[in-house]
Write a protein that holds these residues in place. Sequence first.
Motif, PDB file in Angstrom:
ATOM      1  N   THR A  79      -7.273   2.068  -3.617  1.00 32.03           N
ATOM      2  CA  THR A  79      -7.541   1.987  -2.184  1.00 32.03           C
ATOM      3  C   THR A  79      -8.162   3.285  -1.671  1.00 32.03           C
ATOM      4  N   GLU A  80      -8.871   3.177  -0.567  1.00 34.93           N
ATOM      5  CA  GLU A  80      -9.520   4.339   0.053  1.00 34.93           C
ATOM      6  C   GLU A  80     -10.236   5.181  -0.998  1.00 34.93           C
TER       7      GLU A  80
ATOM      8  N   ARG B 230       9.253   6.075   1.606  1.00 36.59           N
ATOM      9  CA  ARG B 230       8.024   6.721   2.061  1.00 36.59           C
ATOM     10  C   ARG B 230       7.875   8.152   1.546  1.00 36.59           C
TER      11      ARG B 230
ATOM     12  N   ASN C 126       0.848  -1.202   0.000  1.00 35.49           N
ATOM     13  CA  ASN C 126       0.000   0.000   0.000  1.00 35.49           C
ATOM     14  C   ASN C 126       0.878   1.245   0.000  1.00 35.49           C
ATOM     15  N   SER C 127       0.427   2.257  -0.700  1.00 35.79           N
ATOM     16  CA  SER C 127       1.241   3.482  -0.759  1.00 35.79           C
ATOM     17  C   SER C 127       1.366   4.119   0.631  1.00 35.79           C
ATOM     18  N   GLY C 128       0.435   3.789   1.526  1.00 34.42           N
ATOM     19  CA  GLY C 128       0.487   4.364   2.869  1.00 34.42           C
ATOM     20  C   GLY C 128       1.434   3.643   3.814  1.00 34.42           C
ATOM     21  N   SER C 129       1.960   2.494   3.400  1.00 38.97           N
ATOM     22  CA  SER C 129       2.838   1.751   4.315  1.00 38.97           C
ATOM     23  C   SER C 129       4.101   1.274   3.585  1.00 38.97           C
TER      24      SER C 129
ATOM     25  N   ARG D  90       6.009   8.691  -6.510  1.00 37.86           N
ATOM     26  CA  ARG D  90       5.137   7.767  -5.771  1.00 37.86           C
ATOM     27  C   ARG D  90       4.941   6.444  -6.513  1.00 37.86           C
TER      28      ARG D  90
ATOM     29  N   ILE E  85      -3.002   2.276  -4.389  1.00 43.30           N
ATOM     30  CA  ILE E  85      -2.795   3.723  -4.273  1.00 43.30           C
ATOM     31  C   ILE E  85      -4.187   4.344  -4.370  1.00 43.30           C
ATOM     32  N   SER E  86      -4.375   5.506  -3.803  1.00 44.28           N
ATOM     33  CA  SER E  86      -5.719   6.088  -3.856  1.00 44.28           C
ATOM     34  C   SER E  86      -5.930   6.996  -5.082  1.00 44.28           C
TER      35      SER E  86
END
Length: 351
Positions: A203-204, A143, A134-137, A148, A177-178
Amino acid sequence: MISTRAVKIGKLIMGGAWPVSIQTMWKDPLPAPGSEAFAEALARIEGLSELGCSILRFAVPDMEAAEALGALAGRSSLPLVADIHFDWRIALRCMDFPIAKVRVNPGNIGARWKVEEVVAKARDKGTPIRIGVNSGSLPDDLRDSADRVGAIVEAAEREVAVFEELGFEDLVVSMKISEVEATIEANRRFASRHDIPLHLGVTEAGPLIAGVVKNSAALIPLLREGIGATIRVSLSDTMESEVIAGREILAAAGTGDSGVAIVSCPRCGRASFDSHAFTARWSKRLYSMRTKATVAVMGCVVNGPGEARHADLGITGAGDKVIIFRRGEIVRTVSPEEADTVFNEELEKLE
Ligand code: SF4
């Protein structure tokens, strides 16, 4: 069609020349075996299967949940997937049951030896693994990358390298990725370099409308390029909505199999039939049919049968009556009270 290796997920095969599958994720805590909620969960799983869901994933946050998922997996007609974060021992326990796949984010499993233990048991049990990045983790060094897309692909490739070093190839990869464009680009890039089946999704993605729009915008171009072995449309909505959205996305991408296409009018001041309520009431039944057919729900007889003249079956209103039509020709005229029964009779003729 971009060729990938085929990976067996329970009774389903993902990748290769196999159809793109639809999956969703259970949104509640796992029910305790033997409870009323457990029986309800099994019934709901059957309903999801009828709608076109082929795989169902569960978050497994602790050992109690692992036991509950194990009990469910022994009874479910759908392949069930265990989604594990942080504690590799939960992944090991899940693989004692007929779990079809394990999803891990190796970056948060921790030490390499823990990943090795998971891989060893997966190999022993014949359980495939999805590497879900996940792009968030992302790892610390990726990071804050300005690139991205490059960062998430790099994160996925590092994890793939670990599994390949261990000689484990029953892999599926997802990069969530959102953002729409970044989702497209990351999956294109990965697909150009690897033959590993991809699990696609944004995601999200948000509530129903926003989520369907974002997922459609990202997934349809990828699917048309032959990228993607399975899809999950993440929505802040029900699992059933996610599956139906997945059906529509596959159909729009030209990769869907048979089933009913629903045509319904937006309704206007001419309406004498509540096409909105009727469509809402019948949509699960219609999406559960495997017959390839077009079914129209129109608001008025003035334009309905004409606008939906290609429909194999249609329904609309005329004054205080309800009309059933086929290919633009009225075949039955009934009272509103009889409408659902008669519509069902006509549907059964299509099946
Ligand atoms: S079918 Fe009739 S009610 Fe529906 S949008 Fe067209 S004109 Fe309006």
